[in-house]
Design a protein around this motif. Sequence first.
Motif, PDB file in Angstrom:
ATOM      1  N   ALA B 228       0.828  -1.207   0.000  1.00 32.12           N
ATOM      2  CA  ALA B 228       0.000   0.000   0.000  1.00 32.12           C
ATOM      3  C   ALA B 228       0.861   1.256   0.000  1.00 32.12           C
ATOM      4  CB  ALA B 228      -0.915  -0.005   1.229  1.00 32.12           C
ATOM      5  N   VAL B 229       2.028   1.168   0.650  1.00 32.76           N
ATOM      6  CA  VAL B 229       2.877   2.356   0.797  1.00 32.76           C
ATOM      7  C   VAL B 229       3.800   2.548  -0.397  1.00 32.76           C
ATOM      8  CG1 VAL B 229       4.769   3.330   2.147  1.00 32.76           C
ATOM      9  CG2 VAL B 229       2.767   2.372   3.302  1.00 32.76           C
ATOM     10  N   LEU B 230       4.418   1.429  -0.859  1.00 34.80           N
ATOM     11  CA  LEU B 230       5.442   1.559  -1.889  1.00 34.80           C
ATOM     12  C   LEU B 230       4.808   1.559  -3.285  1.00 34.80           C
ATOM     13  CD1 LEU B 230       8.122  -0.806  -0.324  1.00 34.80           C
ATOM     14  CD2 LEU B 230       7.866   1.667  -0.063  1.00 34.80           C
ATOM     15  N   THR B 231       4.070   2.616  -3.573  1.00 37.59           N
ATOM     16  CA  THR B 231       3.465   2.779  -4.894  1.00 37.59           C
ATOM     17  C   THR B 231       4.304   3.760  -5.708  1.00 37.59           C
ATOM     18  OG1 THR B 231       2.140   4.635  -4.114  1.00 37.59           O
ATOM     19  CG2 THR B 231       1.144   2.449  -3.928  1.00 37.59           C
ATOM     20  N   PRO B 232       4.263   3.678  -7.028  1.00 36.96           N
ATOM     21  CA  PRO B 232       5.045   4.606  -7.861  1.00 36.96           C
ATOM     22  C   PRO B 232       4.790   6.067  -7.505  1.00 36.96           C
ATOM     23  CG  PRO B 232       4.174   2.853  -9.213  1.00 36.96           C
ATOM     24  CD  PRO B 232       3.572   2.659  -7.838  1.00 36.96           C
ATOM     25  N   GLU B 233       3.535   6.411  -7.194  1.00 37.22           N
ATOM     26  CA  GLU B 233       3.224   7.812  -6.869  1.00 37.22           C
ATOM     27  C   GLU B 233       3.963   8.247  -5.604  1.00 37.22           C
ATOM     28  OE1 GLU B 233       0.223   5.474  -6.954  1.00 37.22           O
ATOM     29  OE2 GLU B 233       0.959   5.556  -9.026  1.00 37.22           O
ATOM     30  N   ASN B 234       3.849   7.401  -4.532  1.00 40.13           N
ATOM     31  CA  ASN B 234       4.515   7.739  -3.262  1.00 40.13           C
ATOM     32  C   ASN B 234       6.024   7.813  -3.424  1.00 40.13           C
ATOM     33  OD1 ASN B 234       2.169   7.940  -1.819  1.00 40.13           O
ATOM     34  ND2 ASN B 234       2.201   5.794  -1.128  1.00 40.13           N
TER      35      ASN B 234
END
Lengths: 340, 257
Positions: B228-234
């Motif tokens: 959930a945290v390690l997304t391209p956007e983040n």
Amino acid sequence: MGRKSIILLLALALAALLALVLSCTAGTAELGLADIWGALKAGEDSDLARTILFEIRLPRALAALICGLALGTAGAALQGLFRNPLADPGLIGVSSGGALGALLVFAFGSALFACLPVAFHALALPIAAMVGALAITFLVLALAGTLGRRRIGGMLLIGIAVNAAVAALTGLILHFAADNQIRLYTFWMLGGLDRSEWILLLPAACVVGLGLLILPRCSRELDVLALGEAEAHFAGIDVARLRRYVVWTSAAMVGAAVAVGGMIGFVGLVAPHLVRLTAGPSHRFLVPASGLLGGILLIAADVAARLAGGASELPIGVVTAIIGAPFFLYVLMKGEGRTE
Amino acid sequence: MSFSAKNLVVCRNGNRILDDVSVEVPAGELTIVLGQNGAGKSTLLRALAGGLKPDSGTVFCGEAPLSALSARELARRRAVMMQSTQAAFDFTVEETVLLGRTPWMDAVETRRDREVAANALRTVGLEKFARRRLSTLSGGERQRVQIARTFAQGITPTGTPTTFFLDEPLAALDFRHRAEIMRCLRELAEAGNAVFVVLHDLNLSMRFADRVLVMDRGKIVLSGAPEAVLTPENLARVFGIETEIIRDSRGAFVRIL
């Protein structure tokens, strides 16, 4: 501590005892092992041997042993505390403080002690040296207390600064002192065990003995401290308390040694090194073994000082420095005892 | 006995290194902290572990504030590995690992302490090095010795779980040992311990973490399950990197473009 270490410690203790007995045979008057045995048994015919042994040789040999024990043990503990195999007891101000105390007696003693009983005069110098040693150590510790968390490294620098200030004060007093006072001070600074008397040895032995009981108990914590101050704290060590214990105990021991023998350099530096090179850095073995080795080295140095000088013996500080200084350089160049 | 912090603020030279951080280090979980250099990760770890006093805010061990515990009591509740530990003297590997047992022993180590130390050495694959001196080891091997020492400290005599804080434990390790140490940390967490690790590896975080915290300029800006945290956007926002997430039957991994 493994069985091997215990056997080694016993061997060192035995060697120290042997050195003590043998050193009693060294000197201008003939005194063999048989004479010593006779004197100990206290026969009527061995009066002279008895006098030489108990009034001259034995106090002197014991003085060497006590000073060596103190310097070796305190040296090992302070190197552990400073996490530096090249640290010397002088860093916490003991030596410069002792010298200042002694100089005050040489320079102003006759005026200060004129009103005191004669019996006290012999003790004035050692007491002043001891008080000076502890006072300057207190100053270093108090200044280090004002630093933040990383106090031990800072304490080293504070020690250097305070030593410089004390040396300046000493120089100032010397500048105004009379020639004979300067001469007395100079010879005292070179160290010597020829003044050893029972009245001085007994209190010194008590102080050093107490230190020999306390410092080995800090061994485990000193081992952990080798990893760093923060690491030691994380491993449950109360670093501030450890520092207090080691500094005060070492200061009292070295102060007692200074009071008995004046300035005797390099033993506190060399003895722990020799032990570390042969048996590793674990303080449980290092601290007591350095004390015993220091005792042996100093007894040997004192015998050398007695024999080499002929009629007027060499100052013992000269002997230890002649051996110690090249060794110190050797260690520096080889970079022994410290992981890269 | 899990660690938590409320409203931590740490200032150095006028900069807020930790800026009002509240966090929990739950038992049974592997928490991985990510963030750029200077984001405050090590400071947070040290503050949580009791290695520095925050300017304001409180760290708790269970219900008790850290200041209520002695150094020794604290050492029995958490073990810490710092970023770089240099021994001042040349101990053997075994002696060094046994130093971790200090909070559990009186004056002398027992056979039990030796067993724990030997186990810890086996865990990091250094059992054959026990008698070697630290100076004869490579940088990565020395780091594994420090990991073993930390493991040896965190093993309680009764087997009750503790908390492990590790600051970049993989920095000097080769690929094989990086994965092996991460598996060990995973096992510690699954055994009920709380494990709190600062790391610089997105894929190891994705694969091993129960929870990822992302720090930026002294604040925790993201926290949650790794996917959930390690997304391209983040990742683009916090680290300024372009990434894509690739999924297959074994899970997800991050490709840096």
